[in-house]
Design a protein around this motif. Structure first.
Motif, mmCIF file in Angstrom:
data_model
loop_
_atom_site.group_PDB
_atom_site.id
_atom_site.type_symbol
_atom_site.label_atom_id
_atom_site.label_comp_id
_atom_site.label_asym_id
_atom_site.label_seq_id
_atom_site.Cartn_x
_atom_site.Cartn_y
_atom_site.Cartn_z
ATOM 1 N N THR A 74 36.253 13.291 52.041
ATOM 2 C CA THR A 74 36.889 12.174 52.738
ATOM 3 C C THR A 74 38.286 11.933 52.194
ATOM 4 O OG1 THR A 74 34.755 11.090 53.098
ATOM 5 C CG2 THR A 74 36.721 9.717 53.296
ATOM 6 N N VAL A 75 39.210 11.712 53.102
ATOM 7 C CA VAL A 75 40.547 11.264 52.744
ATOM 8 C C VAL A 75 40.728 9.872 53.337
ATOM 9 C CG1 VAL A 75 43.025 11.614 53.127
ATOM 10 C CG2 VAL A 75 41.552 13.561 52.593
ATOM 11 N N ASN A 76 41.154 8.931 52.517
ATOM 12 C CA ASN A 76 41.341 7.554 52.960
ATOM 13 C C ASN A 76 42.807 7.310 53.296
ATOM 14 O OD1 ASN A 76 38.583 6.750 52.437
ATOM 15 N ND2 ASN A 76 39.094 6.821 50.275
ATOM 16 N N LEU A 77 43.038 6.737 54.475
ATOM 17 C CA LEU A 77 44.376 6.365 54.914
ATOM 18 C C LEU A 77 44.453 4.845 54.953
ATOM 19 C CD1 LEU A 77 44.455 9.366 55.732
ATOM 20 C CD2 LEU A 77 45.748 8.709 57.755
ATOM 21 N N VAL A 78 45.119 4.263 53.971
ATOM 22 C CA VAL A 78 45.229 2.808 53.869
ATOM 23 C C VAL A 78 46.433 2.348 54.674
ATOM 24 C CG1 VAL A 78 45.618 0.874 52.298
ATOM 25 C CG2 VAL A 78 44.166 2.789 51.591
ATOM 26 N N VAL A 79 46.222 1.419 55.599
ATOM 27 C CA VAL A 79 47.322 0.878 56.386
ATOM 28 C C VAL A 79 47.422 -0.621 56.109
ATOM 29 C CG1 VAL A 79 45.846 0.590 58.428
ATOM 30 C CG2 VAL A 79 48.336 0.658 58.693
ATOM 31 N N GLY A 80 48.624 -1.096 55.858
ATOM 32 C CA GLY A 80 48.814 -2.466 55.385
ATOM 33 C C GLY A 80 48.835 -3.532 56.446
ATOM 34 N N TYR A 81 48.233 -3.270 57.588
ATOM 35 C CA TYR A 81 48.218 -4.237 58.686
ATOM 36 C C TYR A 81 46.837 -4.277 59.333
ATOM 37 C CZ TYR A 81 53.274 -4.626 58.358
ATOM 38 O OH TYR A 81 54.544 -4.883 57.913
ATOM 39 N N PRO A 82 46.543 -5.328 60.083
ATOM 40 C CA PRO A 82 45.235 -5.433 60.722
ATOM 41 C C PRO A 82 45.121 -4.517 61.933
ATOM 42 C CG PRO A 82 46.601 -7.302 61.343
ATOM 43 C CD PRO A 82 47.374 -6.541 60.297
ATOM 44 N N PRO A 83 43.905 -4.315 62.443
ATOM 45 C CA PRO A 83 43.716 -3.484 63.632
ATOM 46 C C PRO A 83 44.551 -3.991 64.799
ATOM 47 C CG PRO A 83 41.608 -3.931 62.585
ATOM 48 C CD PRO A 83 42.620 -4.793 61.881
ATOM 49 N N GLY A 84 45.125 -3.046 65.544
ATOM 50 C CA GLY A 84 45.907 -3.395 66.726
ATOM 51 C C GLY A 84 47.394 -3.452 66.492
ATOM 52 N N ALA A 85 47.831 -3.596 65.231
ATOM 53 C CA ALA A 85 49.261 -3.592 64.929
ATOM 54 C C ALA A 85 49.816 -2.188 65.149
ATOM 55 C CB ALA A 85 49.499 -4.040 63.492
ATOM 56 N N SER A 86 51.124 -2.093 65.366
ATOM 57 C CA SER A 86 51.715 -0.783 65.649
ATOM 58 C C SER A 86 51.495 0.200 64.504
ATOM 59 C CB SER A 86 53.209 -0.941 65.947
ATOM 60 O OG SER A 86 53.890 -1.513 64.850
ATOM 61 N N TYR A 87 51.601 -0.282 63.256
ATOM 62 C CA TYR A 87 51.347 0.609 62.119
ATOM 63 C C TYR A 87 49.919 1.130 62.159
ATOM 64 C CZ TYR A 87 55.743 -0.622 59.766
ATOM 65 O OH TYR A 87 57.066 -0.779 59.433
ATOM 66 N N ASP A 88 48.986 0.271 62.509
ATOM 67 C CA ASP A 88 47.581 0.666 62.592
ATOM 68 C C ASP A 88 47.377 1.709 63.683
ATOM 69 O OD1 ASP A 88 44.578 0.103 62.091
ATOM 70 O OD2 ASP A 88 44.791 -0.300 64.237
ATOM 71 N N ILE A 89 48.020 1.522 64.825
ATOM 72 C CA ILE A 89 47.881 2.474 65.933
ATOM 73 C C ILE A 89 48.409 3.845 65.533
ATOM 74 C CG2 ILE A 89 48.641 3.011 68.276
ATOM 75 C CD1 ILE A 89 48.709 -0.050 68.773
ATOM 76 N N TYR A 90 49.588 3.859 64.905
ATOM 77 C CA TYR A 90 50.151 5.133 64.468
ATOM 78 C C TYR A 90 49.261 5.797 63.419
ATOM 79 C CZ TYR A 90 54.685 5.192 66.860
ATOM 80 O OH TYR A 90 55.674 5.279 67.808
ATOM 81 N N MET A 91 48.770 5.016 62.453
ATOM 82 C CA MET A 91 47.962 5.592 61.384
ATOM 83 C C MET A 91 46.652 6.157 61.919
ATOM 84 S SD MET A 91 47.714 6.434 58.235
ATOM 85 C CE MET A 91 48.510 5.527 56.913
ATOM 86 N N ARG A 92 46.023 5.455 62.828
ATOM 87 C CA ARG A 92 44.762 5.943 63.381
ATOM 88 C C ARG A 92 44.972 7.206 64.219
ATOM 89 N NH1 ARG A 92 40.429 2.492 62.757
ATOM 90 N NH2 ARG A 92 41.026 0.557 61.700
ATOM 91 N N THR A 93 46.103 7.295 64.878
ATOM 92 C CA THR A 93 46.414 8.507 65.625
ATOM 93 C C THR A 93 46.595 9.681 64.671
ATOM 94 O OG1 THR A 93 47.505 7.166 67.317
ATOM 95 C CG2 THR A 93 47.939 9.529 67.352
ATOM 96 N N LEU A 94 47.304 9.472 63.572
ATOM 97 C CA LEU A 94 47.432 10.510 62.555
ATOM 98 C C LEU A 94 46.070 10.903 62.004
ATOM 99 C CD1 LEU A 94 49.106 12.235 60.548
ATOM 100 C CD2 LEU A 94 49.206 10.208 59.068
ATOM 101 N N ALA A 95 45.218 9.915 61.751
ATOM 102 C CA ALA A 95 43.905 10.179 61.157
ATOM 103 C C ALA A 95 43.058 11.102 62.022
ATOM 104 C CB ALA A 95 43.173 8.863 60.910
ATOM 105 N N ARG A 96 43.208 11.000 63.321
ATOM 106 C CA ARG A 96 42.402 11.827 64.230
ATOM 107 C C ARG A 96 42.767 13.313 64.151
ATOM 108 N NH1 ARG A 96 42.814 7.181 67.580
ATOM 109 N NH2 ARG A 96 44.623 7.963 68.721
ATOM 110 N N HIS A 97 43.933 13.621 63.607
ATOM 111 C CA HIS A 97 44.406 15.004 63.647
ATOM 112 C C HIS A 97 44.699 15.612 62.280
ATOM 113 C CE1 HIS A 97 44.905 14.725 68.046
ATOM 114 N NE2 HIS A 97 45.270 13.478 67.795
ATOM 115 N N LEU A 98 44.781 14.789 61.236
ATOM 116 C CA LEU A 98 45.195 15.292 59.936
ATOM 117 C C LEU A 98 44.156 16.197 59.291
ATOM 118 C CD1 LEU A 98 47.313 15.250 57.666
ATOM 119 C CD2 LEU A 98 46.192 13.183 56.775
#
Length: 339
Positions: free
Chosen positions: A25-49
């Motif tokens: 497992t690799v953990n991707l910590v994002v400093g914002y709640p779900p739905g924020a733009s940073y969260d959207i970008y990070m989750r998109t990266l997570a699906r492919h990394l």
């Protein structure tokens, strides 16, 4: 007992050192709640990394909201494991924040291992369409209430600087956990608008605001104009002197590293190299690019080494310019309230 040959032992050690994930497992910590733009970008990266990392580990996004993502930045610097299995994303401006206001800062931005940025960005000052603010000059003539998050966040820093350098009259209301929350506040009429939300945040999370003409865009905030924002003026065009331009560059250079991905300091260099290669592979991955396009996410990436050079350049800015920015920030706090 059979003795392993030195050359073979060295090869095994080298291979292990180059593997960035010892676990599954690799953990991707994002400093914002779900739905924020940073969260959207990070989750998109997570699906492919994961498919680009050795062993194809599961990549798990973890939200760690707080203080405009300062909580996540401090965690990544001080507490996160230094084995390459925990990386993260926090507000782009936190890299420069120690120069401006060290309150709550528990890191040295120059010691982070920068993996890359998912895109560059242009932010904006916007008002709700029913409010009487159509241009930046309107915000110079009368007080405009803008919603923001916490110390170091664009939504707070940007209006402070605009007040101090360009003479606007933004009154900042802080305390919203993330962009989702302060945009809802604008929609509900709790604020006239916001002065630090990215164009990509709106296109990804509130595209109907653009197509339905529900917002007025007063000015673009960045070093260059966004091609989709038409004739809306750029903040740099308002600078009257080289000194003013220097202050604005200090603040808005962060837009070039809009969604930075970092690893803690102390992670072995070999593992950082592998993480960077995997990141760059994702940025060229047709499946990632199609995923990003489907969500209206931009994909103008920046390499980790380039982010490091940008930060070094910013930290070399002359002290008088930095001092002027600090003064603007201190003045801004005097007209700030919490929700």
């Amino acid at each position: 007992m059979t003795t392993m040959k030195p050359a073979l032992a060295a090869l095994i050690v080298s291979a292990l050192a180059c593997t960035p994930v010892a676990a599954q497992t690799v953990n991707l910590v994002v400093g914002y709640p779900p739905g924020a733009s940073y969260d959207i970008y990070m989750r998109t990266l997570a699906r492919h990394l994961g498919k680009h990392l050795p062993g194809n580990p599961t990549v798990v996004p973890q939200n760690m909201a707080g203080a405009g993502s300062l909580r996540a930045a401090n965690f990544l610097f001080n507490t996160a494991p230094k084995d390459g299995n925990t990386i993260g994303m926090f507000a782009r401006g936190l890299a420069m924040q120690p120069l401006l206001d060290a309150t709550g800062i528990q890191y040295d931005a120059r010691k982070f291992n920068w993996i890359g940025s998912l895109t560059s960005d242009v932010s904006m000052v916007l008002s709700w369409h029913t409010r009487p603010f159509k241009t930046l000059d309107d915000a110079r003539q009368r007080e405009m209430i803008v919603a923001g998050t916490g110390s170091g966040a664009d939504s707070v820093i940007f209006p402070y600087i605009l007040n101090g350098v360009l003479g606007t009259k933004f009154k900042v209301v802080t305390g919203y956990p993330g962009a989702t929350d302060f945009l809802l506040a604008v929609e509900r009429g709790e604020a006239d608008g916001t002065a630090g939300v990215s164009w990509s945040s709106i296109t990804a999370g509130r595209p109907e605001w653009i197509t339905g003409k529900r917002i007025n865009v007063l000015v673009q905030l960045g070093m260059k104009k966004h091609p989709d924002m038409g004739a809306t003026p750029l903040v740099m065009d308002y600078a009257k002197t080289d000194f003013e331009r220097g202050v604005l560059e200090l603040i808005f250079a962060r837009q070039d590293m809009a969604y930075p991905v970092v690893a803690p300091p102390g992670v072995p260099a070999e593992r950082i190299a592998v993480l960077r290669r995997a990141f760059e592979a994702v940025m060229k991955d047709p499946e990632y690019l199609a995923d990003a396009k489907k969500q209206h996410l931009e994909a103008d990436s920046m390499r980790g080494e380039e982010i490091g050079k940008l930060i070094e350049r910013i930290y070399a800015i002359p002290e008088p310019v930095i001092a002027r920015a600090r003064t603007a920030l201190e003045d801004g706090k005097k007209v700030t309230t919490s929700r």
